[in-house]
Write a protein that holds these residues in place. Structure first.
Motif, PDB file in Angstrom:
ATOM      1  N   LEU A  49      19.551 -11.427  10.690  1.00 58.06           N
ATOM      2  CA  LEU A  49      18.772 -12.559  11.192  1.00 58.06           C
ATOM      3  C   LEU A  49      17.853 -13.092  10.093  1.00 58.06           C
ATOM      4  N   GLU A  50      17.563 -14.383  10.145  1.00 57.01           N
ATOM      5  CA  GLU A  50      16.686 -15.001   9.154  1.00 57.01           C
ATOM      6  C   GLU A  50      15.606 -15.818   9.846  1.00 57.01           C
ATOM      7  N   TYR A  51      14.367 -15.668   9.383  1.00 64.22           N
ATOM      8  CA  TYR A  51      13.232 -16.411   9.927  1.00 64.22           C
ATOM      9  C   TYR A  51      12.340 -16.863   8.776  1.00 64.22           C
ATOM     10  N   PRO A  52      11.797 -18.073   8.857  1.00 62.47           N
ATOM     11  CA  PRO A  52      10.889 -18.545   7.812  1.00 62.47           C
ATOM     12  C   PRO A  52       9.614 -17.711   7.697  1.00 62.47           C
ATOM     13  N   ALA A  53       9.147 -17.163   8.822  1.00 62.19           N
ATOM     14  CA  ALA A  53       7.908 -16.374   8.803  1.00 62.19           C
ATOM     15  C   ALA A  53       8.159 -15.042   9.503  1.00 62.19           C
ATOM     16  N   VAL A  54       7.851 -13.950   8.819  1.00 59.61           N
ATOM     17  CA  VAL A  54       8.105 -12.612   9.368  1.00 59.61           C
ATOM     18  C   VAL A  54       6.862 -11.744   9.217  1.00 59.61           C
ATOM     19  N   PHE A  55       6.463 -11.100  10.311  1.00 65.04           N
ATOM     20  CA  PHE A  55       5.384 -10.126  10.291  1.00 65.04           C
ATOM     21  C   PHE A  55       5.991  -8.735  10.468  1.00 65.04           C
ATOM     22  N   VAL A  56       5.556  -7.795   9.648  1.00 61.58           N
ATOM     23  CA  VAL A  56       5.987  -6.395   9.776  1.00 61.58           C
ATOM     24  C   VAL A  56       4.774  -5.586  10.215  1.00 61.58           C
ATOM     25  N   VAL A  57       4.883  -4.915  11.365  1.00 59.77           N
ATOM     26  CA  VAL A  57       3.732  -4.197  11.928  1.00 59.77           C
ATOM     27  C   VAL A  57       4.072  -2.726  12.162  1.00 59.77           C
ATOM     28  N   GLY A  58       3.033  -1.950  12.398  1.00 62.58           N
ATOM     29  CA  GLY A  58       3.212  -0.533  12.702  1.00 62.58           C
ATOM     30  C   GLY A  58       3.601   0.310  11.514  1.00 62.58           C
ATOM     31  N   LEU A  59       3.072  -0.025  10.350  1.00 57.20           N
ATOM     32  CA  LEU A  59       3.427   0.720   9.137  1.00 57.20           C
ATOM     33  C   LEU A  59       2.404   1.792   8.775  1.00 57.20           C
ATOM     34  N   GLU A  60       1.498   2.088   9.711  1.00 58.95           N
ATOM     35  CA  GLU A  60       0.449   3.051   9.378  1.00 58.95           C
ATOM     36  C   GLU A  60       0.944   4.498   9.345  1.00 58.95           C
ATOM     37  N   LYS A  61       2.104   4.749   9.991  1.00 57.83           N
ATOM     38  CA  LYS A  61       2.650   6.121  10.011  1.00 57.83           C
ATOM     39  C   LYS A  61       3.520   6.363   8.788  1.00 57.83           C
ATOM     40  N   ASN A  62       3.535   7.617   8.331  1.00 57.51           N
ATOM     41  CA  ASN A  62       4.356   7.970   7.182  1.00 57.51           C
ATOM     42  C   ASN A  62       5.826   7.940   7.554  1.00 57.51           C
ATOM     43  N   PHE A  63       6.662   7.501   6.625  1.00 57.34           N
ATOM     44  CA  PHE A  63       8.098   7.521   6.847  1.00 57.34           C
ATOM     45  C   PHE A  63       8.602   8.958   6.714  1.00 57.34           C
TER      46      PHE A  63
END
Length: 268
Positions: free
Chosen positions: A251-265
């Motif tokens: 999928l492609e979007y002009p504006a993307v927010f990435v959230v919930g990155l506070e946890k370690n991978f």
């Protein structure tokens, strides 16, 4: 604002994203389809998260802020007691002779009848079906119990009339407000979850409302019978997409927010 000091970090992050989205709507982008600039729309925006569980929380916050969303995720929405209670109430609008629904609503925090009360009603009208016994007791007695039952029947008739010109979600909102349902669950240890479930239920059914109570109840019944907890929310074509990284591949979007990155991978 339904959020409190006990909100999760993700909900607070979603609030920040909601504010950013509102500001983005004033931003110009070049649209290759029409070969000219235009303002960003909700459908141009995506929010990505690592887990399916986070989608519900993000969608709830955005809808509270008046932002339409397009999201799909699994949720036990119709299995919670408070949502089942509202559904039982709706069933009575369609059929006030439903013994199970009558018992469930009368014994709920809305009316607070006890098993002893129900036995008293039945003993006073032993040869009648329970729904008839309830109605008969309300008409032929003058005590606190019969007063509650008369209020019960008056309310059923009121909401039936309301449904003639109001949406199903509008009737549900009125029931929750009239009976101060949230306040009645305030002492519950899972009060915040109750509040979230009811709020999300109202927001969710608004997108599938067609004013046909019978069809709506059949829809809910099929989800329950088949134990399907997949809930799809699509407020309109012009909606913010919320999904996981995995489900958004391609999928492609002009504006993307990435959230919930506070946890370690995980490194495993």
């Amino acid at each position: 604002n339904l959020l409190t000091n006990q909100d999760t970090l993700l909900e607070k992050e979603a609030l920040l994203v909601a504010d950013k989205i509102s500001a983005l709507l004033e931003t110009k982008i070049f649209d290759n389809d029409i070969k000219q600039e235009r303002n960003i729309q909700y459908k141009d925006i995506a929010i990505l998260t690592r887990t399916k569980e986070a989608i519900k929380q993000i969608a709830k916050v955005l809808m509270q802020k008046g932002i339409p969303v397009n999201a799909e995720y699994k949720v036990n929405l119709f299995s919670s007691y408070e949502v089942k209670l509202i559904i039982e109430f709706l069933k009575l609008l369609q059929n006030s002779n439903d013994d199970i629904a009558i018992s469930g609503v009368l014994k709920s925090p809305i009316y607070n009848l006890t098993d002893t009360d129900l036995i008293l009603i039945k003993q006073a009208n032993v040869n009648m079906p329970f729904y008839s016994a309830v109605e008969n007791y309300s008409k032929n007695n003058d005590d606190e119990l019969s007063s509650k039952l008369r209020d019960f029947y008056q309310s059923i008739e009121k909401y039936r009339q309301l449904l003639e010109y109001e949406t199903i979600s509008g009737v549900v909102r009125t029931i929750i407000t009239d009976y101060d349902v949230l306040e009645k669950f305030f002492a519950s240890p899972n009060y915040l979850e109750v509040k979230e479930n009811l709020q999300f239920f109202v927001n969710s059914i608004a997108s599938i409302d067609d004013n046909n109570l019978s069809a709506f109840l059949n829809y809910i019944e099929n989800y329950t019978d088949e134990k399907q907890d997949l809930l799809s929310i699509k407020n309109s074509v012009n909606s913010v997409y919320i999904g996981t990284f995995h489900s958004s591949k391609g999928l492609e979007y002009p504006a993307v927010f990435v959230v919930g990155l506070e946890k370690n991978f995980s490194r495993q």
